[in-house]
Write a protein that holds these residues in place. Structure first.
Motif, mmCIF file in Angstrom:
data_model
loop_
_atom_site.group_PDB
_atom_site.id
_atom_site.type_symbol
_atom_site.label_atom_id
_atom_site.label_comp_id
_atom_site.label_asym_id
_atom_site.label_seq_id
_atom_site.Cartn_x
_atom_site.Cartn_y
_atom_site.Cartn_z
ATOM 1 N N LEU A 1 47.993 44.693 47.798
ATOM 2 C CA LEU A 1 46.619 44.872 47.319
ATOM 3 C C LEU A 1 45.992 46.047 48.060
ATOM 4 O O LEU A 1 46.161 46.193 49.270
ATOM 5 N N HIS A 2 45.257 46.879 47.324
ATOM 6 C CA HIS A 2 44.712 48.108 47.895
ATOM 7 C C HIS A 2 43.195 48.161 47.666
ATOM 8 O O HIS A 2 42.730 48.573 46.608
ATOM 9 N N GLY A 3 42.423 47.709 48.641
ATOM 10 C CA GLY A 3 40.975 47.835 48.569
ATOM 11 C C GLY A 3 40.336 47.087 47.418
ATOM 12 O O GLY A 3 39.463 47.621 46.725
ATOM 13 N N VAL A 4 40.726 45.831 47.206
ATOM 14 C CA VAL A 4 40.201 45.036 46.096
ATOM 15 C C VAL A 4 38.857 44.431 46.489
ATOM 16 O O VAL A 4 38.720 43.855 47.565
ATOM 17 N N SER A 5 37.886 44.560 45.592
ATOM 18 C CA SER A 5 36.569 43.955 45.790
ATOM 19 C C SER A 5 36.162 43.244 44.512
ATOM 20 O O SER A 5 36.339 43.789 43.411
ATOM 21 N N MET A 6 35.643 42.034 44.649
ATOM 22 C CA MET A 6 35.116 41.304 43.498
ATOM 23 C C MET A 6 34.276 40.137 43.996
ATOM 24 O O MET A 6 34.439 39.673 45.128
ATOM 25 N N ALA A 7 33.339 39.703 43.171
ATOM 26 C CA ALA A 7 32.481 38.569 43.501
ATOM 27 C C ALA A 7 32.600 37.541 42.393
ATOM 28 O O ALA A 7 32.604 37.892 41.210
ATOM 29 N N VAL A 8 32.728 36.267 42.802
ATOM 30 C CA VAL A 8 32.839 35.174 41.835
ATOM 31 C C VAL A 8 31.681 34.219 42.078
ATOM 32 O O VAL A 8 31.726 33.400 43.007
ATOM 33 N N PRO A 9 30.596 34.306 41.280
ATOM 34 C CA PRO A 9 29.453 33.411 41.467
ATOM 35 C C PRO A 9 29.840 31.961 41.201
ATOM 36 O O PRO A 9 30.807 31.684 40.480
ATOM 37 N N PRO A 10 29.118 30.997 41.777
ATOM 38 C CA PRO A 10 29.426 29.576 41.554
ATOM 39 C C PRO A 10 29.420 29.236 40.072
ATOM 40 O O PRO A 10 28.557 29.703 39.303
ATOM 41 N N GLY A 11 30.391 28.424 39.650
ATOM 42 C CA GLY A 11 30.460 27.968 38.274
ATOM 43 C C GLY A 11 31.072 28.966 37.318
ATOM 44 O O GLY A 11 31.141 28.699 36.118
ATOM 45 N N THR A 12 31.536 30.101 37.810
ATOM 46 C CA THR A 12 32.096 31.138 36.941
ATOM 47 C C THR A 12 33.582 30.883 36.705
ATOM 48 O O THR A 12 34.309 30.462 37.605
ATOM 49 N N ARG A 13 34.025 31.143 35.486
ATOM 50 C CA ARG A 13 35.444 31.091 35.166
ATOM 51 C C ARG A 13 35.958 32.530 35.102
ATOM 52 O O ARG A 13 35.548 33.294 34.239
ATOM 53 N N VAL A 14 36.850 32.851 36.038
ATOM 54 C CA VAL A 14 37.401 34.202 36.130
ATOM 55 C C VAL A 14 38.882 34.150 35.761
ATOM 56 O O VAL A 14 39.614 33.258 36.213
ATOM 57 N N ALA A 15 39.321 35.107 34.969
ATOM 58 C CA ALA A 15 40.735 35.216 34.615
ATOM 59 C C ALA A 15 41.293 36.488 35.222
ATOM 60 O O ALA A 15 40.707 37.569 35.072
ATOM 61 N N LEU A 16 42.410 36.353 35.941
ATOM 62 C CA LEU A 16 43.119 37.512 36.476
ATOM 63 C C LEU A 16 44.313 37.778 35.576
ATOM 64 O O LEU A 16 45.194 36.931 35.419
ATOM 65 N N VAL A 17 44.338 38.937 34.943
ATOM 66 C CA VAL A 17 45.428 39.293 34.039
ATOM 67 C C VAL A 17 46.024 40.621 34.481
ATOM 68 O O VAL A 17 45.444 41.364 35.282
ATOM 69 N N GLY A 18 47.176 40.916 33.939
ATOM 70 C CA GLY A 18 47.846 42.159 34.286
ATOM 71 C C GLY A 18 49.346 41.992 34.213
ATOM 72 O O GLY A 18 49.856 40.878 34.046
ATOM 73 N N PRO A 19 50.082 43.079 34.322
ATOM 74 C CA PRO A 19 51.544 43.004 34.239
ATOM 75 C C PRO A 19 52.137 42.245 35.427
ATOM 76 O O PRO A 19 51.500 42.089 36.468
ATOM 77 N N SER A 20 53.371 41.780 35.251
ATOM 78 C CA SER A 20 54.060 41.080 36.340
ATOM 79 C C SER A 20 54.219 42.009 37.537
ATOM 80 O O SER A 20 54.536 43.188 37.386
#
Length: 596
Positions: free
Chosen positions: A375-394
């Motif tokens: 992982l290279h400098g990843v930033s993200m915020a997940v507010p309470p109650g949020t459904r987040v999907a992480l997608v991308g190639p294998s």
């Protein structure tokens, strides 16, 4: 010195580990400290063993003393030999020796079993308390060899070696003491053989521990290769890797057996030295005693008693060396088992509590190996109650990011926080109270279905167990079982299908009731229709919770509030489904590919 005698330690292939590389091997100080701790726990039983053994040894010395006195009376020409009284005393001493020798064996076996039980429990308790990242990185072969082979090797040592070594030391000490009291010159004669014994033992024990460690590590390497080959059997067949895996197994076995032969060579040198020492002791006692009798320093009775006591020394010395050699092997296994005690919790851990439920990653960098970040400098915020999907190639880093958000790993740089509290600074137990990870790997523990569910919450009622199964769509097949929740599953019980096992794992998740979930391909073993049904059921149960879902099935992303597209260890796109499709980027390409 081993080269001069004719055999050098085998050379390992550079790829073959000499020691376990995943979990540490304890140093001598840690091992000694643990042994002292075990002895402190069982000091009463140990003291009783020593006292009982002392009585047995003293009783065994009565016979030589009586025979020496009888010889003295015969040599002096006495007419009254007191044979009935001598026989009675000897018979009484023999009876005492028999009873107390039996007690020694019984007490020794009990002490050994108690210490072995403590060791197993300590290893298990310490292992399950290890940081999650350490356990996830642990090699299958290494863990398997410690739990099986090392424990098996220690079984005999704990049951026999420790008690028998204590018995041998007390036995030899009392015999030498008795010899010094009966005939001091003969006690000095016994010491003539000491330099030879010390030299032989010094040569052996300088080489044995390292050799046995290498032997144990070699076996761990064999077990690791075999376990990996079996686990990945279909992949090996699909890519025609059979010949390569067999060659690797053969090489590991050859390296392991080379160390086996070397340790056997070490023993083949030590044992003749010990035998020669015994002969030297008897010869020196007879010669010195004979000279002493001729010169009037000793009488014939003292020589008789001293020779018998010297002969009796053969057994305890052999006992000490035999079991000390076993302890050299056991010490390696003990060091591997106790090694988990050297894995300390992160020094930065604090008893902090999150002030909120927002999950946030700030400039996170992480790699499994130094100099190779995933992982290279990843930033993200997940507010309470949020459904987040992480997608991308294998291989893009989705699962790695999910594990960081779940607190399994700590970032090399940057911060991962829950309610402004860094996950890496919180105790693992505290993290698990708030965040749970469910991946495509699952396990059905041996026991009843009820026991498997209660692992998540021990105080759950029957109604809550059934509600959890119903939430994940598993109540139908569970109610059809002959004994319901009491049905035995796992090894030796009912074999659950992969889908049923995964539903059981998800039901445990419902019972654990965390407010934040990381689902890493949690429905991968179900067919698309069943997976879709299960996800809809979970959606109702998990409403209001924070969910980070990692999946290749893009219908999961379609239902998410936010989609993060991970490419080459970076978040390349972030937004809702409709926004990303309209943007025409990487996610739009994935969506078009998914829909043909």
């Amino acid at each position: 010195m081993s080269r001069a005698i004719g055999m050098a330690p085998p050379a390992y292939d550079p790829a073959a580990p000499r020691t376990a590389t995943t979990l540490p091997v304890a140093g001598p100080a840690t091992v000694r400290g643990y042994v002292r701790e075990l002895l402190r726990r069982h000091r009463r039983a140990f003291t009783v063993l020593v006292v009982v053994n002392t009585v047995a040894v003293l009783a065994s010395m009565v016979g030589p003393a009586l025979l020496g006195a009888l010889v003295d009376r015969l040599a002096s020409g006495a007419r009254e030999l007191y044979l009935p009284q001598t026989v009675a005393v000897f018979a009484g001493a023999l009876a005492v020796q028999t009873v107390f020798t039996r007690m020694v064996r019984l007490r020794g076996a009990m002490l050994g079993e108690e210490m072995l039980a403590d060791l197993r429990e300590d290893f298990l308790v310490r292992s399950v308390k290890l940081p999650p990242g350490v356990l996830e990185r642990a090699g299958t072969g290494d863990l398997l060899s410690r739990i099986t082979t090392d424990v098996d090797r220690l079984s005999e040592a704990m049951r026999e070696a420790v008690p028998q070594l204590a018995i041998g030391v007390v036995w030899a000490g009392l015999l030498v003491g008795g010899l010094a009291v009966t005939a001091p010159p003969l006690a000095l004669a016994v010491l003539v053989a000491a330099p030879l014994l010390v030299a032989g033992c010094r040569w052996y024990f300088r080489r044995a521990p390292a050799a046995y460690r290498s032997e144990a590590a070699g076996y761990a390497a064999v077990a690791s290769v075999l376990a990996e080959t079996v686990d990945a059997g279909r992949t090996v067949e699909a890519h025609r890797l059979g010949a390569r895996r067999i060659a690797l197994s053969d090489r590991r076995i050859k390296e392991w057996t080379a160390w086996e032969r070397y340790t056997l060579f070490l023993r083949s040198v030590l044992f003749p030295v010990v035998s020669f020492t015994h002969m030297t002791v008897l010869l020196s006692v007879v010669l010195v005693g004979g000279v002493g009798v001729l010169r009037g320093w000793l009488d014939v009775g003292q020589l008789t008693t001293g020779a018998l006591l010297a002969q009796m020394l053969v057994e305890p010395i052999g006992l000490i060396l035999r079991w000390y050699d076993e302890l050299q092997i056991a010490q390696v296994s003990l060091a591997r088992l106790v090694g988990v005690r050297e894995i300390e919790p992160d020094s930065g851990e604090e008893d902090v509590r999150p002030e909120g439920r927002e999950v946030r990653a700030e400039e996170v960098r992480f790699g499994y190996r130094a100099g190779a970040d995933v992982l290279h400098g990843v930033s993200m915020a997940v507010p309470p109650g949020t459904r987040v999907a992480l997608v991308g190639p294998s291989g893009a880093g989705k699962s790695t990011l999910g594990r960081l958000l779940a607190g399994i790993y700590g970032p090399r740089a940057g911060r991962v926080t829950l309610g402004a509290a860094e996950l890496s600074r919180m105790p693992a137990e505290r993290v698990r109270e708030h965040v749970a990870l469910v991946n495509q790997e699952h396990h059905v523990f041996t026991g009843s279905l009820r026991d498997n569910l209660l692992l998540a919450r021990a105080d759950a009622s029957e109604a809550e167990l059934w509600a959890a199964l119903e939430a994940v769509g598993a109540d139908g097949w569970a109610r059809a079982l002959a004994e319901g929740l009491g049905t035995g599953v796992g090894s030796g019980g009912l074999a659950l299908t992969p889908a049923q096992a995964q539903q059981t794992a998800l039901a445990r998740l419902v019972l654990a009731d965390p407010h934040t979930l990381v689902l890493d391909e949690a429905t991968s073993l179900l067919d698309p229709r069943a997976a879709r049904h299960l996800e809809r059921s979970l959606a109702r149960v998990l409403e209001g919770r924070t969910v980070v879902a990692i999946a290749h099935r893009l219908h999961t992303a379609h239902d998410a509030d936010v989609i993060a597209v991970v490419v080459d260890g970076r978040i390349s796109e972030l937004g809702a489904h409709d926004e990303l499709v309209a943007a025409g980027g990487a996610y739009a390409a994935l969506w078009r590919s998914w829909h043909g």
